[in-house]
Design an enzyme around this catalytic site. Structure first.
Site, PDB file in Angstrom:
ATOM      1  N   GLN A 148      10.460 -41.723 -10.063  1.00 15.55           N
ATOM      2  CA  GLN A 148      10.870 -43.125 -10.172  1.00 15.55           C
ATOM      3  C   GLN A 148      10.886 -43.791  -8.802  1.00 15.55           C
ATOM      4  O   GLN A 148      11.108 -44.984  -8.701  1.00 15.55           O
ATOM      5  CB  GLN A 148      12.300 -43.223 -10.755  1.00 15.55           C
ATOM      6  CG  GLN A 148      12.394 -42.952 -12.236  1.00 15.55           C
ATOM      7  CD  GLN A 148      13.845 -42.962 -12.703  1.00 15.55           C
ATOM      8  OE1 GLN A 148      14.403 -41.932 -13.005  1.00 15.55           O
ATOM      9  NE2 GLN A 148      14.482 -44.132 -12.766  1.00 15.55           N
ATOM     10  N   PHE A 192      14.794 -42.051 -17.239  1.00 16.52           N
ATOM     11  CA  PHE A 192      16.194 -42.416 -17.531  1.00 16.52           C
ATOM     12  C   PHE A 192      17.128 -42.187 -16.358  1.00 16.52           C
ATOM     13  O   PHE A 192      18.332 -41.981 -16.545  1.00 16.52           O
ATOM     14  CB  PHE A 192      16.697 -41.667 -18.775  1.00 16.52           C
ATOM     15  CG  PHE A 192      15.694 -41.596 -19.889  1.00 16.52           C
ATOM     16  CD1 PHE A 192      15.301 -42.762 -20.542  1.00 16.52           C
ATOM     17  CD2 PHE A 192      15.103 -40.403 -20.257  1.00 16.52           C
ATOM     18  CE1 PHE A 192      14.342 -42.728 -21.547  1.00 16.52           C
ATOM     19  CE2 PHE A 192      14.141 -40.353 -21.258  1.00 16.52           C
ATOM     20  CZ  PHE A 192      13.769 -41.514 -21.905  1.00 16.52           C
ATOM     21  N   GLU A 250      14.847 -40.209 -10.440  1.00 11.98           N
ATOM     22  CA  GLU A 250      15.087 -41.110  -9.308  1.00 11.98           C
ATOM     23  C   GLU A 250      15.156 -40.303  -8.014  1.00 11.98           C
ATOM     24  O   GLU A 250      14.520 -40.643  -7.025  1.00 11.98           O
ATOM     25  CB  GLU A 250      16.382 -41.907  -9.522  1.00 11.98           C
ATOM     26  CG  GLU A 250      16.593 -42.970  -8.445  1.00 11.98           C
ATOM     27  CD  GLU A 250      17.733 -43.936  -8.755  1.00 11.98           C
ATOM     28  OE1 GLU A 250      18.197 -43.980  -9.906  1.00 11.98           O
ATOM     29  OE2 GLU A 250      18.142 -44.651  -7.836  1.00 11.98           O
ATOM     30  N   ARG A 286      29.316 -48.063  -8.942  1.00 11.25           N
ATOM     31  CA  ARG A 286      29.075 -48.767 -10.200  1.00 11.25           C
ATOM     32  C   ARG A 286      30.191 -48.500 -11.204  1.00 11.25           C
ATOM     33  O   ARG A 286      30.554 -49.387 -11.985  1.00 11.25           O
ATOM     34  CB  ARG A 286      27.704 -48.420 -10.778  1.00 11.25           C
ATOM     35  CG  ARG A 286      27.290 -49.308 -11.943  1.00 11.25           C
ATOM     36  CD  ARG A 286      25.794 -49.297 -12.210  1.00 11.25           C
ATOM     37  NE  ARG A 286      25.061 -50.129 -11.272  1.00 11.25           N
ATOM     38  CZ  ARG A 286      24.794 -51.427 -11.452  1.00 11.25           C
ATOM     39  NH1 ARG A 286      25.187 -52.060 -12.547  1.00 11.25           N
ATOM     40  NH2 ARG A 286      24.124 -52.114 -10.555  1.00 11.25           N
ATOM     41  N   ARG A 341      20.821 -43.552 -16.765  1.00 13.69           N
ATOM     42  CA  ARG A 341      20.993 -44.841 -17.427  1.00 13.69           C
ATOM     43  C   ARG A 341      22.463 -45.278 -17.517  1.00 13.69           C
ATOM     44  O   ARG A 341      23.264 -44.700 -18.241  1.00 13.69           O
ATOM     45  CB  ARG A 341      20.407 -44.758 -18.824  1.00 13.69           C
ATOM     46  CG  ARG A 341      19.981 -46.087 -19.393  1.00 13.69           C
ATOM     47  CD  ARG A 341      19.327 -45.857 -20.730  1.00 13.69           C
ATOM     48  NE  ARG A 341      18.419 -46.938 -21.101  1.00 13.69           N
ATOM     49  CZ  ARG A 341      17.476 -46.831 -22.027  1.00 13.69           C
ATOM     50  NH1 ARG A 341      17.293 -45.702 -22.650  1.00 13.69           N
ATOM     51  NH2 ARG A 341      16.699 -47.854 -22.318  1.00 13.69           N
ATOM     52  N   ALA A 386      18.283 -49.038 -11.820  1.00 13.41           N
ATOM     53  CA  ALA A 386      19.261 -50.121 -11.901  1.00 13.41           C
ATOM     54  C   ALA A 386      18.756 -51.269 -12.788  1.00 13.41           C
ATOM     55  O   ALA A 386      19.121 -52.425 -12.571  1.00 13.41           O
ATOM     56  CB  ALA A 386      19.628 -50.644 -10.509  1.00 13.41           C
ATOM     57  N   GLU A 414      19.637 -50.688 -18.794  1.00 10.26           N
ATOM     58  CA  GLU A 414      20.883 -49.929 -18.912  1.00 10.26           C
ATOM     59  C   GLU A 414      21.975 -50.549 -19.792  1.00 10.26           C
ATOM     60  O   GLU A 414      22.654 -49.826 -20.515  1.00 10.26           O
ATOM     61  CB  GLU A 414      21.478 -49.704 -17.511  1.00 10.26           C
ATOM     62  CG  GLU A 414      20.623 -48.819 -16.644  1.00 10.26           C
ATOM     63  CD  GLU A 414      21.055 -48.888 -15.189  1.00 10.26           C
ATOM     64  OE1 GLU A 414      20.847 -49.940 -14.562  1.00 10.26           O
ATOM     65  OE2 GLU A 414      21.614 -47.911 -14.696  1.00 10.26           O
TER      66      GLU A 414
END
Lengths: 767, 482
Positions: free
Chosen positions: A195, A226, A230, A308, A340, A509, A719
């Protein structure tokens, strides 16, 4: 905008022609890469012997940490992950050695000949164990507003609770894979299912001790990600590159499913404690929450994930006095990572639990408590981190979904049903989401693009985003098609490459379309400007009256001035004309999200460009004896701004919801006290299947909700809809609580497996 | 000379693989590995290599007894190459004609039913097999057909919609046009018994039971396979080299269901899907468990003999077969013998099968009148999941008293066992929810379950107790139906 455009790869998907990395035809002499991993969770590697493995026929390289030319480090942000173990072993599945061989069987044979001397140490597996030993990854971070302690003390009622949520395996269908191909001058080309190609490129360059200009990472499509690709894609790409450099041959590493599940990070398990103060009407007056995440052995993205969690701790509710604390704990597990929602679901879980407990305590409907506490438009509209919530759609969505789902009536039907039914109980729940869009770290919010027009009128689009099924390439082609007026089939969005678009951010994100779409549009704006500027002059000369640049339109593969039929050229004629006049038909686009800032010290600022809103209503039927349940109906109303592609967006919403459903119900990962994962294959790890989805499943997009200052006034979609799965989770809890006529609040955490449900019911019965 | 090659139809032409001295493929190479080694069949994906995701689904067309083609979706990751002999293999690449998509492909495109696309070929093939099944397909048929395919992106709704559209009007397709030709090609294939040998492996494929018995007598340590949905895992997951295999799947004699007044004889080679479809009316509890056994892809190949001989602690079919008083009929060169299934299984993965024997048939007596047979399975997910706990019941009630009761539990001990203390307690007691609640305590004397990846010991015991009540509830419902 033409919103009914199917996924650009769909006809290739259904015919098997869509190529994934494992499908590439490699040179005859390409080698298979294999990773030898630790079978203990914590220990010291005291010695090893690779001689016999190296002498195995068909083996071309066996590497240990000493064979890494550059740094033995692959941590994405903090530099705390060794590429190959030097001394300390930190989890089961950690890479010790690399083997390149003619085939997998040979590699495994060689692996069996490696001898090691390992001193085993006591592993730390759970958050509680890590807390006991004080193994904080970083000092706790606090975000707060007002004076939570005194507000709690003054609250009419206070409830406190400790809740947990479990790990979740991404279960992308395509496991981690990379192909590394050595080029001249010690350069390396890597096809990686990542990703984040830029980060993969950077880490490969560091490992190989070469410049980033010598590494190209290319990615056409991922078979699902998902968040699981990343940072977790980096290691496979680095290992393949090390082996390719050592052998000077193409090397492929593809993880076997069980190995992938054991080696890679998951969604962070959370242990959360909260205390909520409220009025007798159910208005929340104060909320103190402490998030504890099981980070695994290294930092990875844990600090951003907790950020987050903090910024979503209040979900859709205005809470005047609030204290949010978060800590990541180090354990001997693979490093937990992006998934996610990125900490958002875990953060929201706690406040929704608080709401449910308030409702149960007051004997009111939880939906009513939710409504009472929603952020408002003119007052009570600032988040705990100081961001003003603009364009708040909560009220609109509430008004619509309570009507379309017939919520109130069905709620009373559920209650009536439960009065007379002993072994089958029903539950219904309405849950909201407010989700902040932008990377929490402001500098990541940038993107690049390159749009090339060829003289036959066709267009190639490069951008920095990754296609992982979400339809990003489709949306980018739609943007170009609308801007340049060129038909879809004359546009190719091509494989993402670090050579074409440098210094990109991860496609994560939910930001892929927002960032790359604006970068692409920035490029087409420049091209349109050059074209219209040229044509304005050209047509002014031709027609002898002044033609303004602003009046030139791009439509239906033509460039024209409205109502002047003589001033019309086909797009192909136009670009040829520009070419003849030596005007550049290629443009680089760039975008950085405006007006984002965040002060880490005060935890205040404006981290999000905007917010996404939505609500879901789910009704379930629960078999009290077996814990089995059916979702009778789910209604979702979700805000996507002016959707660029409604069908793709609905697909994202449905998919996210079902993924959230899995996290809330069937997906359970357990480790034994040695740190060995018990659910390491689909045999025992259960993602939802086709019979687990709601029997009636209605997803609608909020209409007439243009989003200012984004690409085509759309909103991100990846997300936020994951959160809608809470409607099922709390409907199940409602059905469980019905066993005791809602007199006692059930103890039921995430995941609510059938086993956990029957145990919760048993506990209620014994109260 | 024995046949040492396989012949099969792929891409509309016959392919032959011979196990002569320079053959690099093993007889235990899976169909998936083989397909992915070809340049033009990369569409078939590996998602898990254990039959748990369906990404590798292909369709196998087989000539049935009436010389007609039947199309079955199977997991290519659990099929050894010799098992495709004499069959047509259809992969995702084979469905379209030039640019023209097959109806199942077209609807998956138009209904936005693919996202990342990695699972899509498997779904296409499962849908294609259903498209080729005669008759209309209900929503339930669609769900059964797709329960063996996992998708992590879409949430299935769009796939379900695509399936509804594609299957609404099943018409002729390119395979219908070519059917006569395909049948002729398949009929030509030599179906002699075979032996595929390499330096390290011998793989026998007899076509008659008598040959199989002789082989088993000679090679008593040979591994028996048929559907290969379980043994295949030794290769794909444990990297075992299986040196000696006797593959029973080509023995037609073992593939029969014979219904007689006294009961039904099921050949050990019979697929679970066939049993599920044929015994729905006569053995509803067996049908009930088979409907949630694995997935359709697994049931198409998995055999009853295979499931029984695995003697697994869970063994999804075992409790219900025991409740039906099923017997196994074992055969060797020296004769045959019958055993009660409950005696046949002796301990954890151990049976009374002698090294020279094979399971020939399973006999299930006709259910007795006035008896209630039932089964329940608890798993994390409804489909494609092994039981956490399962239980089966045979019950006779007279004057509201329990006249006789048999209870068998899977997942509660090292093998499927009867709940003796519980049964003794219940016998003669009134069939009420109170009695069954009290009986729960006796289950604690009968079983001491373990904690593992699926559940904790505590949860298992609770499930077992609750299943007693569930049986009561099911019985009540059943009475109301009558």
């Amino acid at each position: 905008m033409t919103k009914k455009v199917v996924h650009e790869s769909s006809s290739m998907h259904v015919t098997g022609k869509a190529q994934y990395i494992d499908d590439m035809l490699l040179p005859e002499n390409a080698l298979t890469g294999y990773v030898v991993t630790s079978q203990i969770a914590h220990g010291r590697l005291m010695g090893f012997n690779l001689d016999e493995a190296k002498n195995t026929p068909g083996v071309h390289a066996v590497l240990c940490y000493r064979d890494i030319p550059g740094t033995n480090q692959m941590g994405a942000i903090a530099h705390d992950e060794t590429t190959l173990v030097e001394h300390t072993i930190q989890f089961i599945g950690q890479a010790l050695f690399l083997i390149a061989a003619v085939d997998e069987e040979t590699a495994k044979l060689a692996a069996s000949k490696i001898t090691t001397e390992i001193e085993e140490l006591e592993p730390v597996v759970t958050i509680e164990q890590a807390m006991e030993k004080g193994l904080q990854l970083n000092p706790p971070v606090v975000m707060q507003r007002g004076d939570c302690e005194s507000a709690l003390a003054q609250s009419q009622q206070v409830i406190e609770a400790t809740i947990t949520s479990g790990a979740q395996e991404h279960w992308y269908l395509e496991t981690q894979v990379a192909v590394a191909q050595p080029l001249e001058l010690n350069d390396m080309k890597v096809y990686s299912s990542t990703q984040h190609p830029t980060e993969t490129q950077a880490l490969i360059a560091e490992a190989l001790y070469i410049g980033r200009h010598q590494v190209e990472v290319e990615t056409r499509r991922l078979g699902g990600a998902f968040g699981g690709k990343e940072t977790q894609a980096n290691m496979v790409a680095i290992w393949a590159s090390l082996l390719a450099q050592a052998t000077q041959r193409t090397v492929k590493i593809r993880l076997f499913r069980d190995d992938d599940q054991q080696m890679t990070g998951k969604r962070h398990p959370f242990l959360t404690k909260f205390k909520v103060g409220f009025t007798k009407e159910g208005k929340i007056t104060a909320y103190r929450v402490s998030f504890n995440a099981n980070a695994g052995y290294s930092t990875d993205l844990s600090m951003a994930i907790l950020a987050r969690a903090r910024t979503h701790a209040e979900n859709a509710y205005f809470i005047p006095d609030i204290y949010i604390e978060s800590t990541a704990w180090r354990t001997n597990l693979p490093s937990n990572t992006a998934f996610r929602g990125f900490g958002g679901p875990q953060g929201i879980h706690a406040i929704e639990e608080a709401i449910e407990r308030i409702a149960q305590f007051l004997g009111k409907d939880a939906a009513e408590i939710r409504y009472l506490n929603f952020y408002q438009k003119e007052i009570n509209n600032t988040t705990p981190y100081g961001e003003l919530i603009e364009n708040n759609h909560l009220e609109t969505i509430w008004n619509k979904i309570t009507k379309t789902s017939d919520y109130t009536k069905r709620k009373s039907q559920v209650d009536a049903f439960n009065q007379t039914s002993q072994f089958v109980k029903r539950g219904i729940s309405l849950t909201p989401v407010k989700f902040g869009i932008s990377f929490n770290t402001p500098f990541l919010n940038q993107a690049g693009a390159l749009v090339n027009i060829y003289t036959d009128g066709s267009v190639v689009v490069h951008h920095g985003g990754i296609e992982m099924g979400q339809g990003l390439y489709t949306k980018m082609a739609q943007v170009v098609s609308e801007e340049l007026g060129v038909p879809f089939d004359k546009i190719r969005v091509v494989a993402t490459s670090t050579q074409n678009i440098p210094n990109t951010s991860a496609t994560a994100a939910s930001s892929g379309t927002d960032l790359n779409g604006m970068a692409v549009k920035n490029a087409t704006d420049q091209l349109k400007d050059r074209i219209s500027k040229f044509l304005a002059t050209y047509w002014t000369n031709e027609s002898k009256h002044t033609i303004n640049q602003e009046d030139i339109l791009f439509e239906n593969n033509d460039v024209l001035v409205a109502n002047q039929p003589e001033l019309q050229l086909s797009f192909t004629e136009t670009v040829n004309l520009l070419y003849q006049n030596r005007i550049n038909l290629s443009a680089r686009g760039f975008y950085s999200t405006p007006n984002l800032y965040f002060d880490k010290a005060t935890q205040q600022g404006r981290p999000f460009h905007y917010f996404v809103f939505g609500m879901a209503v789910s009704e379930v039927e629960l078999d009290v004896l077996t814990g089995k349940h059916r979702i009778l109906q789910t209604d979702i109303l979700h805000d996507t701004g002016l959707s660029i592609n409604e069908n793709l967006d609905i697909g994202q919403i449905e998919g996210a919801f079902i993924q959230g459903l899995g996290w809330c119900t069937t997906e359970e990962i357990k480790w034994d006290n040695k740190g060995r994962m018990l659910n390491h294959s689909p045999d025992t790890y259960k993602i939802p299947g086709i019979r687990d989805i709601p029997e009636i499943f209605r997803v609608s997009l909020l209409d007439n909700a243009p989003n200012p200052n984004t690409i085509k006034q759309s909103k991100a979609v990846g997300e936020p809809p994951f959160i809608h799965a809470f409607s099922v989770f709390f409907a199940i809890k409602y059905a469980v609580a019905a066993v005791k006529n809602h007199k006692v609040y059930p103890e039921l955490n995430i995941p609510a497996t059938h086993e956990k449900i029957v145990m919760a019911i048993e506990k209620l019965k014994q109260e | 000379m024995q046949r040492n090659y396989i012949e099969f139809l792929l891409d509309e032409s016959l392919h032959k693989i011979s196990w002569d001295s320079n053959q690099k493929l093993k007889p235990t190479t899976t169909l998936l590995q083989y397909l992915r080694s070809l340049p033009n069949h990369k569409g078939t994906k590996e998602g898990c290599a254990e039959g748990d995701c369906g990404a590798c689904t292909v369709v196998v067309a087989t000539l049935n007894n009436q010389n007609q083609l039947s199309y079955k979706a199977v997991n290519s990751c659990l099929i050894f190459l010799p098992q495709i002999h004499g069959k047509q293999i259809i992969t995702v690449e084979n469905l379209s004609q030039g640019q023209r998509l097959h109806p199942v492909q077209l609807s998956m495109v138009s209904m936005d039913a693919s996202q990342c696309g990695f699972c899509t070929p498997g779904f296409i093939m499962s849908l294609f097999a259903l498209y080729k099944e005669p008759g209309t397909s209900t929503d339930k048929d669609i769900q059964y057909a797709l329960a063996g395919n996992l998708c992590r992106c879409t949430g299935y709704q769009s796939i379900l919609n695509a399936a509804r559209v594609a299957l609404k009007n099943k018409g002729r397709d390119k395979f219908s046009e070519k059917e006569a030709e395909t049948i002729e090609l398949l009929k030509q294939i030599n179906r002699e018994p075979a032996l595929f040998s390499t330096e390290q492996q011998h793989y026998f494929q007899p076509t008659h039971c008598s040959d199989a018995l002789e082989l088993k007598q000679k090679y008593s340590n040979a591994l028996l396979i048929s559907g290969n949905s379980d043994i295949g895992l030794k290769v794909t997951k444990k990297n075992e080299l299986l040196p000696l295999i006797i593959d029973l799947s080509e023995i037609q004699e073992l593939n029969k269901i014979i219904a007689l007044p006294q009961g039904v004889y099921i050949g050990s080679n019979t697929s679970l899907n066939q049993i599920k479809n044929e015994l729905k009316e006569s053995y509803p509890a067996l049908h009930k468990i088979l409907a949630v056994f694995g997935s359709k892809q697994i049931r198409e190949v998995a055999t009853l003999g295979g499931n029984i001989s695995s003697a697994s602690p869970i063994g999804d079919t075992l409790p219900v077969l025991m409740a039906y008083n099923a017997q196994v009929i074992l055969r060797s060169v020296s004769g045959k013998r019958n055993l009660m299934l409950s005696d046949f299984i002796t301990s954890y993965r151990k049976t009374q099968l002698r090294p020279d024997e094979i399971i020939e048939q399973v006999f299930i007596p006709k259910p007795e009148e006035n008896r209630f047979y039932d089964v329940e399975k608890i798993s994390k997910r409804t489909d494609l999941d092994i039981s956490t706990v399962s239980a089966a019941l045979q019950l006779k009630i007279e004057n509201k008293q329990i006249k006789s009761i048999q209870l068998y539990f899977g997942g509660m001990a090292s093998y499927t066992q009867t709940a003796n203390h519980t049964q003794d307690f219940l016998k003669g007691k009134p069939w009420t929810i109170d009695t069954l609640t009290q009986a729960g305590a006796y289950l604690e004397k009968d079983f001491a379950p373990i904690s593992d990846a699926r559940a904790q010991a505590e949860g298992r015991m609770l499930f077992a107790k609750n299943l007693l009540l569930k049986f009561w509830q099911n019985h009540q419902k059943n009475q109301h139906h009558d």
